[in-house]
Enzyme design. Structure first.
Site, PDB file in Angstrom:
ATOM      1  N   ALA A   1       0.841  -1.113   0.120  1.00  0.00           N
ATOM      2  CA  ALA A   1       0.035   0.040  -0.116  1.00  0.00           C
ATOM      3  C   ALA A   1       0.895   1.197  -0.055  1.00  0.00           C
ATOM      4  O   ALA A   1       0.390   2.350  -0.055  1.00  0.00           O
ATOM      5  CB  ALA A   1      -0.854  -0.092   1.362  1.00  0.00           C
TER       6      ALA A   1
ATOM      7  N   HIS B   1      -1.519   6.685   4.118  1.00  0.00           N
ATOM      8  CA  HIS B   1      -0.120   6.204   5.028  1.00  0.00           C
ATOM      9  C   HIS B   1       0.874   7.608   4.791  1.00  0.00           C
ATOM     10  O   HIS B   1       0.820   8.285   3.739  1.00  0.00           O
ATOM     11  CB  HIS B   1       0.574   5.290   4.062  1.00  0.00           C
ATOM     12  CG  HIS B   1      -0.348   4.078   4.345  1.00  0.00           C
ATOM     13  ND1 HIS B   1      -0.316   3.037   5.145  1.00  0.00           N
ATOM     14  CD2 HIS B   1      -1.200   3.391   3.281  1.00  0.00           C
ATOM     15  CE1 HIS B   1      -0.871   1.848   4.970  1.00  0.00           C
ATOM     16  NE2 HIS B   1      -1.740   2.282   3.824  1.00  0.00           N
TER      17      HIS B   1
ATOM     18  N   ASN C   1       1.298  -4.826   6.889  1.00  0.00           N
ATOM     19  CA  ASN C   1       2.103  -5.515   5.647  1.00  0.00           C
ATOM     20  C   ASN C   1       3.008  -4.616   5.312  1.00  0.00           C
ATOM     21  O   ASN C   1       4.269  -4.660   4.930  1.00  0.00           O
ATOM     22  CB  ASN C   1       1.277  -6.186   4.703  1.00  0.00           C
ATOM     23  CG  ASN C   1       0.400  -7.268   5.248  1.00  0.00           C
ATOM     24  OD1 ASN C   1       0.872  -7.962   5.976  1.00  0.00           O
ATOM     25  ND2 ASN C   1      -0.834  -7.231   5.068  1.00  0.00           N
TER      26      ASN C   1
END
Lengths: 252, 252
Positions: free
Chosen positions: B105, B195, B165
């Site tokens: 991601a 993020h 992850n």
């Protein structure tokens, strides 16, 4: 072991050769380090002896070196990416060797290549670079921050060949030289080089800000991270995966 | 052609298998797509038949699959990276196959791996994730944005295995599981996952912001870009370079 020939003894070539000589890159060894003005037969011998060539010269001589490596079947990591703005990839890629570009002074080409694979239609990408005027070949007379260029990556490479390497790599990783928008800003107060990359498409909206320490020997033009991006790429080529952008003959 | 076996039929595994089946990844073909609860003999046969396995299951079953692939000499792309927080790389890496992590991601692992190679001493790295409470397994009762976790990537993976992850991949690319600081924020107003990655060291100061569109079938947990990061990695493994993080047996 992957044998690496480095051509160019400036800030990037010097740092890459030094690290290879010191054994800092697992699996890679320095074959030959040459000055960019070395005689042609010496260059051909050094290219032939290597598994990978690192081009760290100038756009003026990079074209010949690329053709020599590609036709000899040797992969070449090109730092003077500006050479790709005026020659068609099909012309330069005419051979078994591959042309590979490091991410250089920026990064995030991993996720942006994935985002481009997800969909280029409707995607917008902008690369903004802020440097001190002297690093852009401009007089120091400028009093405040000023936008000196806005246009395609291809045009940026023609106007600012020494400062557009990261734009070219970003373009080949994503939407091509004519669709990537490049903005160049001269800032007399800049003590380091900064880059901002913005990507917007249906999978995501990404903004990356880079403030790089510069190599003092380069007149503020070269970021220290650039040589390390080449070394990281060489380590990756040895292990079979790692960062870098492939220039394909069909690319624009 | 690189034959790829996909294990797991959720949002990521489904999208990866679909793209491979459609021929969207040059040089790669789908060998087998399996549910994560497939019988062991079927899994072993599918792993043995492949050049690369994509693990897109859960941390509960990923460990067995990794050991099966690694001991069979098949490279495995691990999406349930949280499994690496509680097992030593030396234990999981005991075989000829390699464990590879996608950037998932996030991104920028290219420049951060180069920056880490330039120098880890004094480097600080922080990964902040903002998700809606339900995607973190929290009640929707939370009224405002709240920091629910701050600690190492290893601890984050234990507490939020489904959401860590990218932190694990970032840690293996840079300073390791115990030095990467992870912050998890629950935001009831979040309609997408965001993020932020911040890196500071002597070569540069980098801040990367990612706002990802989420896969609606995943309950807000999985970003669409994640499957594409796996596909980009598979394309790279075929051509001999491309994004991804190698888990080495000596890593922490």
């Amino acid at each position: 072991m992957t044998a690496v020939t480095v051509v160019g003894t400036g800030a990037i070539g010097g740092a890459v050769a030094t690290a290879l000589r010191a054994g800092d890159v697992p699996g890679c060894t320095l074959a030959v380090a040459l000055n960019s003005s070395a005689p042609r037969e010496q260059v051909v011998a050094a290219v032939t002896a290597a598994d990978v060539v690192v081009e760290a010269t100038t756009t003026a001589v990079a074209g010949d070196l690329i053709r020599t490596a590609v036709s000899a079947g040797t992969d070449i990591v090109v730092c003077s990416c500006g050479v790709l703005a005026d020659r068609s990839p099909a012309e330069l890629c005419a051979g078994p060797g591959r042309i590979l570009l490091p991410s250089g002074a920026i990064g995030g080409l991993d996720v942006l290549a994935a985002a481009a694979r997800a969909g280029r239609i409707g995607a917008t990408v902008t690369h903004t670079t802020v440097k001190c005027p002297s690093a852009l070949g401009l007089p120091e007379l400028i009093g405040a921050q000023v936008e000196v260029f806005r246009g395609s990556a291809r045009e940026a490479a023609r106007r600012y060949p020494r400062t557009s390497n990261a734009s070219i790599a970003l373009a080949f990783a994503t939407v091509g030289l004519d669709r990537l928008e490049v903005v160049v800003v001269a800032d007399p107060a800049a003590t380091s080089t900064t880059h901002r990359v913005r990507w917007v498409s249906s999978v995501g909206d990404y903004q990356f800000d880079f403030r790089n320490a510069v190599d003092e020997t380069s007149g503020g033009r070269t970021s220290l991270i650039t040589a390390w991006s080449v070394l990281e790429m060489l380590a990756g080529l040895h292990r079979g995966f790692g960062p870098g952008v492939l220039v394909e003959s069909g690319a624009a």
